[in-house]
Design a protein around this motif. Structure first.
Motif, PDB file in Angstrom:
ATOM      1  N   VAL A 296       0.837  -1.199   0.000  1.00  0.00           N
ATOM      2  CA  VAL A 296       0.000   0.000   0.000  1.00  0.00           C
ATOM      3  C   VAL A 296       0.867   1.243   0.000  1.00  0.00           C
ATOM      4  N   GLY A 297       1.882   1.265   0.858  1.00  0.00           N
ATOM      5  CA  GLY A 297       2.777   2.414   0.914  1.00  0.00           C
ATOM      6  C   GLY A 297       3.502   2.665  -0.384  1.00  0.00           C
ATOM      7  N   GLU A 298       3.927   1.579  -1.036  1.00  0.00           N
ATOM      8  CA  GLU A 298       4.651   1.725  -2.302  1.00  0.00           C
ATOM      9  C   GLU A 298       3.726   2.180  -3.419  1.00  0.00           C
ATOM     10  N   CYS A 299       2.495   1.689  -3.450  1.00  0.00           N
ATOM     11  CA  CYS A 299       1.553   2.098  -4.494  1.00  0.00           C
ATOM     12  C   CYS A 299       1.280   3.592  -4.452  1.00  0.00           C
ATOM     13  N   LEU A 300       1.207   4.142  -3.246  1.00  0.00           N
ATOM     14  CA  LEU A 300       0.893   5.564  -3.080  1.00  0.00           C
ATOM     15  C   LEU A 300       2.136   6.409  -2.848  1.00  0.00           C
ATOM     16  N   ASP A 301       3.308   5.776  -2.826  1.00  0.00           N
ATOM     17  CA  ASP A 301       4.569   6.485  -2.613  1.00  0.00           C
ATOM     18  C   ASP A 301       4.523   7.299  -1.322  1.00  0.00           C
ATOM     19  N   LEU A 302       4.079   6.676  -0.245  1.00  0.00           N
ATOM     20  CA  LEU A 302       3.897   7.392   1.012  1.00  0.00           C
ATOM     21  C   LEU A 302       5.235   7.671   1.683  1.00  0.00           C
ATOM     22  N   ALA A 303       5.337   8.859   2.274  1.00  0.00           N
ATOM     23  CA  ALA A 303       6.544   9.251   2.992  1.00  0.00           C
ATOM     24  C   ALA A 303       6.646   8.455   4.296  1.00  0.00           C
ATOM     25  N   LEU A 304       7.877   8.298   4.795  1.00  0.00           N
ATOM     26  CA  LEU A 304       8.112   7.488   5.988  1.00  0.00           C
ATOM     27  C   LEU A 304       7.319   7.972   7.204  1.00  0.00           C
ATOM     28  N   PRO A 305       7.214   9.292   7.474  1.00  0.00           N
ATOM     29  CA  PRO A 305       6.412   9.700   8.635  1.00  0.00           C
ATOM     30  C   PRO A 305       4.955   9.289   8.536  1.00  0.00           C
TER      31      PRO A 305
END
Length: 424
Positions: A296-305
Motif C-alpha cells: 500500500v505504501g509503495e503504491c501511493l509512494d507514502l513518505a516514511l512519517p
C-alpha cells in the motif's frame, strides 16, 4: 515474522506540535479543543503557525482513532450548538467526501489512471516546475513555505491547502493529479476521498465549471500579512475540463448482519482503528491481527512519517483490542501482508474474519484480494459498516449542502452521536 521497529514520527517545523498516533492522544486533543470550539468559526481561516485556532483532529479522524460522532458529541455537550455549527460542518465534510466516492468508486480509479499518464507525460519545463514546486523552490514565497511545512511536519492548514492547490493548478500550471499525489504522500491525514475530491473541487471538476482561485488579498489577510503574493498569482484562470466522466451515484451495498455464534477472527486496518467503540464491541473473537502493508505504501509512494504514523496507530489499536476482547493479538508481516493475513486466519481455524469497512482506496483493493484468498479456504471475510456511514453516506448524491440537510433531517445527526458508545 518480521516485526519492524516502530517509532513515533519525528516531525519538526514552524512551531507545529507533532502528533502522537494513539486513541488516548486523540481524545486528549479533542478535550483540549472543546473549550475553544465556539471560536472556531471566527478563527479557523487564519493561517498563522502554530495553528492553535483549529482542532488538529484530522489525523485521528482519518484513521478513526477517534470517531466523527465523538467529535460532534463532544462540542455539542459543552457549547451552544449554533456557535459550533461550522466545526460540525467541517467534520461532516470528511463523511460527505467518503460517501460521495463510495457511490462513484470509479472516480478513484480514474484518478490513478490519470496520475500515471501525467507522470509519464511530464517533461521539459513542466518537469522542472514540478521538481521546484515539491522542493519548495517555485519562487512564490507563500507556496514554498507551505510546501516545506507539509514535507517537514505532515500537516498543512486547510485554508493553505486550498491556496496551495489553486496555485499549483492555475499559476504553476501543473497537473492536479500530481499535486494530489504530493499531498497524499506527506499528509498524516491523507485520505483517498477527501484528498482526491478536494483537489477536483479546486480544479473545477467536482462541481463542473466552479473552481477555487487563490487571491493575493485573501492570502495577505488571513496570514496576518506574513505573505502578500500580489502580482505573483494567476487570478483570472479558467476552471479545468476533462473528458466526460459518469458521476451518477450507484446504490451502496447493504450493511451486513453479524452472526455472533460463528468462530471468528478480528482484522484491523489503518482505515478504522477503534473496534472496541463499534457494533463489534460485544462480539467474541479467537484473535485479533493487524499490521502495515508495504505494498500500500509503495503504491501511493507514502513518505516514511506517514507510514510510521499508521504503524504506531495500528500497534495502539491492537493493544486496545487485545485488552477489550481478551484475545491474543498478532502483528502481520508488512513485507507480505496478504500471505500473513491468510496464514493467521487459517491458524485460528475460523469460519469467518470480521473487520470494519475499508472505504474506497488502496486498502480496499488489498482487502478484496484477501477476500478471494480466504474464500478458497471456505472462510468468509465480513466487512461491517458503521451506523454513522450507513445512515449518512447515502445522502452524498449531490453537493455538500443537500448532504448536510440529509444529516440534520429529523434529528438524524443527533441520534448518530449517541450510538456505538464504549462498552464497560
Amino acid at each position: 515474522m518480521r516485526r519492524p521497529g516502530i517509532r513515533k514520527p519525528d516531525l519538526p517545523g514552524d512551531g507545529v506540535q507533532a502528533e502522537t498516533p494513539t486513541r488516548a492522544a486523540g481524545l486528549a486533543r479533542l478535550a483540549s479543543f472543546v473549550p475553544q470550539a465556539a471560536a472556531y468559526a471566527r478563527e479557523r481561516n487564519r493561517v498563522v503557525p502554530p495553528h492553535d485556532r483549529v482542532s488538529r483532529l484530522a489525523p485521528y479522524l482519518r484513521h478513526r482513532l477517534i470517531l466523527e460522532r465523538e467529535a460532534v458529541a463532544a462540542v455539542w455537550d459543552v457549547q451552544p450548538r449554533d456557535t459550533v455549527d461550522k466545526f460540525v460542518s467541517e467534520v461532516l465534510w470528511r463523511t460527505y467526501w467518503k460517501g460521495w466516492l463510495e457511490q462513484r468508486p470509479h472516480v478513484w480509479d480514474a484518478y490513478l489512471d490519470q496520475l500515471r499518464r501525467d507522470r509519464d507525460g511530464l517533461a521539459g519545463t513542466a518537469s522542472i516546475r514540478y521538481a521546484e514546486a515539491i522542493a519548495g523552490r517555485s519562487g512564490i514565497p507563500c507556496f514554498d513555505a507551505w510546501a516545506n511545512e507539509l514535507t517537514e511536519t505532515g500537516y498543512l492548514h486547510n485554508h493553505a491547502r486550498m491556496w496551495f492547490a489553486s496555485i499549483w493548478i492555475f499559476t504553476l500550471r501543473l497537473p492536479w493529479t500530481l499535486g494530489a499525489a504530493f499531498f497524499l504522500r506527506h499528509l498524516l491525514d491523507g485520505d483517498p476521498a477527501s484528498n482526491t475530491l478536494s483537489w477536483r473541487w479546486v480544479a473545477g471538476l467536482h462541481t463542473r465549471g466552479k473552481h477555487y482561485l487563490a487571491r493575493a488579498e485573501n492570502i495577505a489577510r488571513y496570514t496576518d500579512g506574513r505573505f502578500d503574493p500580489k502580482g505573483e498569482l494567476d487570478e483570472q484562470a479558467l476552471p479545468l475540463t476533462e473528458p466526460p466522466l459518469d458521476l451518477t451515484p450507484r446504490a451502496l451495498p447493504a450493511s451486513v448482519e453479524l452472526d455472533v455464534d460463528i468462530p471468528s477472527g478480528l482484522l484491523l486496518t489503518p482505515e478504522d482503528l477503534a473496534p472496541e467503540v463499534s457494533r463489534l464491541s460485544l462480539l467474541r473473537f479467537r484473535g485479533v491481527a493487524g499490521g502495515w502493508d508495504e505494498t500500500v505504501g509503495e503504491c501511493l509512494d507514502l513518505a516514511l512519517p506517514v507510514v510510521d504514523f499508521s504503524r504506531v496507530a495500528i500497534a495502539d489499536a491492537l493493544s486496545r483490542a487485545e485488552a477489550h476482547f481478551a484475545v491474543p493479538s498478532y502483528v502481520l508481516d508488512e513485507g507480505d501482508w496478504l500471505a500473513a493475513a491468510e496464514a493467521w486466519s487459517l491458524s485460528l481455524a475460523v469460519r469467518k474474519v470480521v473487520m470494519l469497512e475499508t472505504p474506497v482506496g488502496q486498502w480496499r483493493k488489498r482487502i478484496e484480494q484477501l477476500d478471494a484468498r480466504l474464500a478458497r479456504h471456505g472462510i468468509a471475510l465480513v466487512r461491517a459498516r458503521r451506523t454513522w456511514d450507513s445512515r449518512l453516506w447515502p445522502g452524498a448524491t449531490r453537493g455538500f449542502f443537500p448532504f448536510r440537510e440529509h444529516a440534520n433531517r429529523q434529528t438524524h445527526l443527533e441520534s448518530l452521536t449517541r450510538i456505538e458508545r464504549p462498552q464497560p
